[in-house]
Design a protein around this motif. Structure first.
Motif, PDB file in Angstrom:
ATOM      1  N   TRP A  75       9.294  11.564   3.756  1.00  0.00           N
ATOM      2  CA  TRP A  75       9.200  11.234   5.184  1.00  0.00           C
ATOM      3  C   TRP A  75       7.784  10.799   5.573  1.00  0.00           C
ATOM      4  O   TRP A  75       7.597  10.128   6.600  1.00  0.00           O
ATOM      5  CB  TRP A  75       9.593  12.450   6.030  1.00  0.00           C
ATOM      6  CG  TRP A  75       8.689  13.638   5.850  1.00  0.00           C
ATOM      7  CD1 TRP A  75       8.810  14.636   4.935  1.00  0.00           C
ATOM      8  CD2 TRP A  75       7.512  13.929   6.610  1.00  0.00           C
ATOM      9  NE1 TRP A  75       7.789  15.546   5.069  1.00  0.00           N
ATOM     10  CE2 TRP A  75       6.979  15.145   6.089  1.00  0.00           C
ATOM     11  CE3 TRP A  75       6.854  13.317   7.673  1.00  0.00           C
ATOM     12  CZ2 TRP A  75       5.816  15.728   6.594  1.00  0.00           C
ATOM     13  CZ3 TRP A  75       5.695  13.890   8.169  1.00  0.00           C
ATOM     14  CH2 TRP A  75       5.195  15.087   7.636  1.00  0.00           C
ATOM     15  N   LYS A  76       6.808  11.150   4.762  1.00  0.00           N
ATOM     16  CA  LYS A  76       5.431  10.799   5.091  1.00  0.00           C
ATOM     17  C   LYS A  76       5.160   9.303   4.943  1.00  0.00           C
ATOM     18  O   LYS A  76       4.203   8.789   5.537  1.00  0.00           O
ATOM     19  CB  LYS A  76       4.466  11.584   4.196  1.00  0.00           C
ATOM     20  CG  LYS A  76       4.481  13.092   4.453  1.00  0.00           C
ATOM     21  CD  LYS A  76       3.460  13.808   3.585  1.00  0.00           C
ATOM     22  CE  LYS A  76       3.439  15.304   3.879  1.00  0.00           C
ATOM     23  NZ  LYS A  76       2.437  16.026   3.063  1.00  0.00           N
ATOM     24  N   VAL A  77       5.988   8.611   4.162  1.00  0.00           N
ATOM     25  CA  VAL A  77       5.780   7.170   3.964  1.00  0.00           C
ATOM     26  C   VAL A  77       6.090   6.393   5.246  1.00  0.00           C
ATOM     27  O   VAL A  77       5.232   5.657   5.752  1.00  0.00           O
ATOM     28  CB  VAL A  77       6.612   6.659   2.771  1.00  0.00           C
ATOM     29  CG1 VAL A  77       6.407   5.161   2.598  1.00  0.00           C
ATOM     30  CG2 VAL A  77       6.218   7.396   1.496  1.00  0.00           C
ATOM     31  N   VAL A 128       0.826  -1.210   0.000  1.00  0.00           N
ATOM     32  CA  VAL A 128       0.000   0.000   0.000  1.00  0.00           C
ATOM     33  C   VAL A 128       0.859   1.258   0.000  1.00  0.00           C
ATOM     34  O   VAL A 128       0.507   2.262  -0.627  1.00  0.00           O
ATOM     35  CB  VAL A 128      -0.942  -0.001   1.223  1.00  0.00           C
ATOM     36  CG1 VAL A 128      -1.662   1.327   1.364  1.00  0.00           C
ATOM     37  CG2 VAL A 128      -1.964  -1.133   1.101  1.00  0.00           C
ATOM     38  N   ALA A 129       2.003   1.216   0.694  1.00  0.00           N
ATOM     39  CA  ALA A 129       2.872   2.399   0.790  1.00  0.00           C
ATOM     40  C   ALA A 129       4.190   2.198   0.055  1.00  0.00           C
ATOM     41  O   ALA A 129       5.177   2.875   0.360  1.00  0.00           O
ATOM     42  CB  ALA A 129       3.131   2.735   2.263  1.00  0.00           C
ATOM     43  N   VAL A 176       1.683   6.460  -2.401  1.00  0.00           N
ATOM     44  CA  VAL A 176       2.828   7.283  -2.814  1.00  0.00           C
ATOM     45  C   VAL A 176       2.568   7.906  -4.172  1.00  0.00           C
ATOM     46  O   VAL A 176       2.803   9.106  -4.382  1.00  0.00           O
ATOM     47  CB  VAL A 176       4.121   6.443  -2.837  1.00  0.00           C
ATOM     48  CG1 VAL A 176       5.294   7.276  -3.346  1.00  0.00           C
ATOM     49  CG2 VAL A 176       4.424   5.895  -1.449  1.00  0.00           C
ATOM     50  N   SER A 177       2.068   7.125  -5.108  1.00  0.00           N
ATOM     51  CA  SER A 177       1.797   7.655  -6.441  1.00  0.00           C
ATOM     52  C   SER A 177       0.563   8.548  -6.456  1.00  0.00           C
ATOM     53  O   SER A 177       0.484   9.485  -7.252  1.00  0.00           O
ATOM     54  CB  SER A 177       1.619   6.496  -7.436  1.00  0.00           C
ATOM     55  OG  SER A 177       0.601   5.611  -7.004  1.00  0.00           O
ATOM     56  N   GLU A 178      -0.414   8.294  -5.569  1.00  0.00           N
ATOM     57  CA  GLU A 178      -1.620   9.127  -5.567  1.00  0.00           C
ATOM     58  C   GLU A 178      -1.363  10.499  -4.967  1.00  0.00           C
ATOM     59  O   GLU A 178      -1.854  11.508  -5.481  1.00  0.00           O
ATOM     60  CB  GLU A 178      -2.746   8.434  -4.797  1.00  0.00           C
ATOM     61  CG  GLU A 178      -4.009   9.286  -4.702  1.00  0.00           C
ATOM     62  CD  GLU A 178      -5.240   8.472  -4.376  1.00  0.00           C
ATOM     63  OE1 GLU A 178      -6.268   9.086  -4.024  1.00  0.00           O
ATOM     64  OE2 GLU A 178      -5.207   7.240  -4.485  1.00  0.00           O
ATOM     65  N   TRP A 179      -0.589  10.543  -3.884  1.00  0.00           N
ATOM     66  CA  TRP A 179      -0.358  11.822  -3.195  1.00  0.00           C
ATOM     67  C   TRP A 179       1.081  12.319  -3.348  1.00  0.00           C
ATOM     68  O   TRP A 179       1.494  13.235  -2.641  1.00  0.00           O
ATOM     69  CB  TRP A 179      -0.729  11.682  -1.714  1.00  0.00           C
ATOM     70  CG  TRP A 179      -2.186  11.392  -1.516  1.00  0.00           C
ATOM     71  CD1 TRP A 179      -3.229  12.012  -2.123  1.00  0.00           C
ATOM     72  CD2 TRP A 179      -2.762  10.391  -0.665  1.00  0.00           C
ATOM     73  NE1 TRP A 179      -4.428  11.470  -1.716  1.00  0.00           N
ATOM     74  CE2 TRP A 179      -4.171  10.469  -0.806  1.00  0.00           C
ATOM     75  CE3 TRP A 179      -2.228   9.443   0.199  1.00  0.00           C
ATOM     76  CZ2 TRP A 179      -5.044   9.640  -0.119  1.00  0.00           C
ATOM     77  CZ3 TRP A 179      -3.103   8.611   0.890  1.00  0.00           C
ATOM     78  CH2 TRP A 179      -4.479   8.713   0.731  1.00  0.00           C
ATOM     79  N   GLU A 180       1.836  11.710  -4.278  1.00  0.00           N
ATOM     80  CA  GLU A 180       3.200  12.135  -4.617  1.00  0.00           C
ATOM     81  C   GLU A 180       4.076  12.273  -3.363  1.00  0.00           C
ATOM     82  O   GLU A 180       4.652  13.333  -3.087  1.00  0.00           O
ATOM     83  CB  GLU A 180       3.168  13.447  -5.408  1.00  0.00           C
ATOM     84  CG  GLU A 180       2.454  13.313  -6.744  1.00  0.00           C
ATOM     85  CD  GLU A 180       2.582  14.555  -7.615  1.00  0.00           C
ATOM     86  OE1 GLU A 180       2.945  15.617  -7.075  1.00  0.00           O
ATOM     87  OE2 GLU A 180       2.329  14.454  -8.830  1.00  0.00           O
TER      88      GLU A 180
END
Length: 548
Positions: free
Chosen positions: A127-129, A47-48, A116-120
């Protein structure tokens, strides 16, 4: 059944046998609850995941590779920069000297569609991942902290089914997340249901089974079902490439389990500890009926619940976290358990989540990692009654730690050797992971078992919150995460030798029945072997008097 012939609950259950129809039904149904737990904890692998990506430029309409990602022509040396393009040249597409940030965004590979691909979530937002993954384990931390306390207060069964519903419904809602913040908040809530489901199910089954069936249930039931769930994740992800549909598919199995409420009973141990003797009597009679065994006319007398599970010195109805430090034995076991669980769960999830960073096919790597867990569970089941508990924990953690440290000397171009060593190291910690639930379930008494396991699971969650960032260090140093994991594994292995052996011992019910840790010193100087004041007073009171 009088209190004279039945001095503890284990003896009261002997007439039911070990593997009757009742026990098999309990083991199968409760093991099924661990299947969703197996993939819920590592959903971030797919998912991430960060797909291949390139800077978006004005050349995108003409320059694309077969996967939908910009050609290197016209983009920068890495995914966060692009070459500056001189638009005044007669031939468009020729890069000029220098680089520039990806001001127009990114194009991602269409092989997998992730958050990651949806919200770049790359470059400045990378760091958000790991943060989103850590938020799941923050929820696990909170669930561990309160789940055990709620289970000891309201019952194993109620908390189990509430946790299953919470985990499944939250996952369905998470599939509709409109932004990263909403996804993280629901990830945290999903973590609460995840850990409460697993621990409540483990304790509920363990308290209704005898020792041999309890070990089989924990290792070939719970842990093996957990591994099966883990193995299902790469299969789901291979056929469902979108993260939203993947979450929906993962939520459905949990919802299918809700109707079994009428079939699964409450723990009779817990019912007796709460003084609900009639309900415990009913559960035992239903079990006897299923096993086609004639039960005695009176299973438990009205006052026998307190005689079985509660002594006059332990007559309080409510137990709290403070009871875990009320005696030296519980303090020692809890202190050692906190560090050991933190290490085992951090290393286990760290190596599991890191499968996407290994070379090769991500789906195959994840499947092999799950197969490693399956081998570990079967190996643990074969060894657990043949080797002292502390020795088994020591050797598996030491094996894992040494193997992960050996990774440091592997040349960078030997990818296959590197992967084999990492997976072999994971085999060792997987044995420890599946075994430690059985071991500490036997160490804690019934009155504080769920609370104790909740505290240890909370400590483990601190490790899981940290492990995504330990993995993130691998961007700068490929070897450093494995050095960290290997070092703490060796320290935990040494400390595990202090724990008492519970092999061939009855499960404790009272705080006073908690075993002392092992002391490698002389008896006179070893404080853990000295009798407590209460024990000394009791010995003086019961000692025969001598007339002079």
């Amino acid at each position: 059944m009088s209190s004279e012939t039945c001095k503890d609950f284990d003896r009261a259950m002997v007439f039911l046998g070990d593997y009757g129809r009742f026990q098999i039904q309990i083991m199968v149904l409760l093991s099924l609850t661990a299947i969703p737990c197996g993939y819920m904890g590592v959903l971030a692998v797919f998912v991430a995941d960060t797909p291949a990506h390139r800077c978006r430029t004005w050349l995108n309409s003409t320059l694309r590779d077969p996967h939908g990602v910009d050609s290197f022509h016209g983009t920068g040396p890495d995914s966060c920069y692009r070459y500056k393009v001189d638009t005044n040249r007669s031939e468009p597409g020729e890069p000029s000297n220098g680089t520039d940030r990806c001001v127009d965004g990114w194009l991602f590979s269409t092989e997998r569609y992730t958050i990651v691909s949806e919200w770049e979530l790359v470059c400045e937002n990378a760091w958000k991942v790991p943060f989103s993954t850590s938020m799941f384990f923050v929820g696990v931390l909170f669930g561990s902290l309160v789940g055990g306390q709620l289970s000891d207060r309201f019952g194993r069964k109620r908390v189990l089914f509430f946790s299953i519903a919470l985990q499944s419904v939250t996952t369905l809602i998470q599939a509709t997340s409109v932004n990263w913040v909403m996804f993280c908040a629901l990830n945290c809530l999903r973590g609460v249901g995840h850990v409460s489901t697993y621990i409540s199910s483990l304790v509920l089954g363990s308290e209704m089974l005898c020792e041999s069936a309890r070990i089989t249930y924990s290792l070939l039931g719970q842990c093996l079902a957990f591994s099966i769930g883990y193995a299902l994740l790469p299969l789901f992800a291979y056929f469902i490439r979108g993260w939203r549909l993947l979450l929906v598919a993962c939520a459905i199995p949990g919802l299918l389990f809700i109707p079994t409420w009428r079939v699964i009973p409450e723990s009779p141990r817990w019912l007796l500890q709460r003084g609900r003797v009639k309900e415990a009597d009913m559960v035992m009679r239903q079990a006897a009926k299923m096993n086609r065994i004639q039960a005695s006319e009176i299973m438990f007398s009205p006052g026998e619940g307190s005689e079985l599970l509660q002594k006059p010195s332990e007559d309080k109805q409510m137990y709290t976290f403070m009871d875990l430090i009320s005696t030296a034995n519980l303090r020692n076991i809890t202190g050692l358990g906190v560090f050991i669980w933190l290490t085992i769960i951090m290393v286990f999830y760290g190596l599991s989540l890191n499968t996407s960073n290994l070379k090769g096919n991500i789906y195959l790597n994840c499947l092999i990692s799950a197969a490693t867990d399956t081998v570990a569970n079967v190996s643990t089941w074969l060894l657990i009654n043949r080797v002292p508990r502390p020795a088994l924990l020591f050797f598996t953690l030491m094996f894992s730690g040494i193997t992960l440290l050996v990774v440091k000397i592997v040349p960078g171009d030997m990818n296959t050797t590197f992967q084999v060593l990492v997976l072999v190291g994971k085999l060792g910690v997987s044995v420890a992971y599946s075994f430690t639930f059985v071991f500490f379930t036997e160490l804690y008494p019934t009155v504080v078992r769920n609370t104790g396991l909740g505290i240890l699971s909370t400590a483990g969650c601190i490790g899981t919150i940290v492990c995504p960032y330990v993995i993130y260090i691998g961007i700068y140093s490929k070897i450093l995460p494995y050095i960290i994991f290997g070092s703490v594994s060796i320290i935990a292995a040494i400390l595990s030798l202090l724990l008492p052996d519970t092999r061939n011992c009855k499960i404790p019910d009272l705080i006073s029945e908690t075993k002392p840790i092992q002391c490698y010193c002389t008896p006179k100087k070893c404080p853990c072997l000295q009798p407590s004041k209460q024990q000394a007073a009791k010995s003086d009171a019961t000692a025969p008097s001598v007339d002079i």
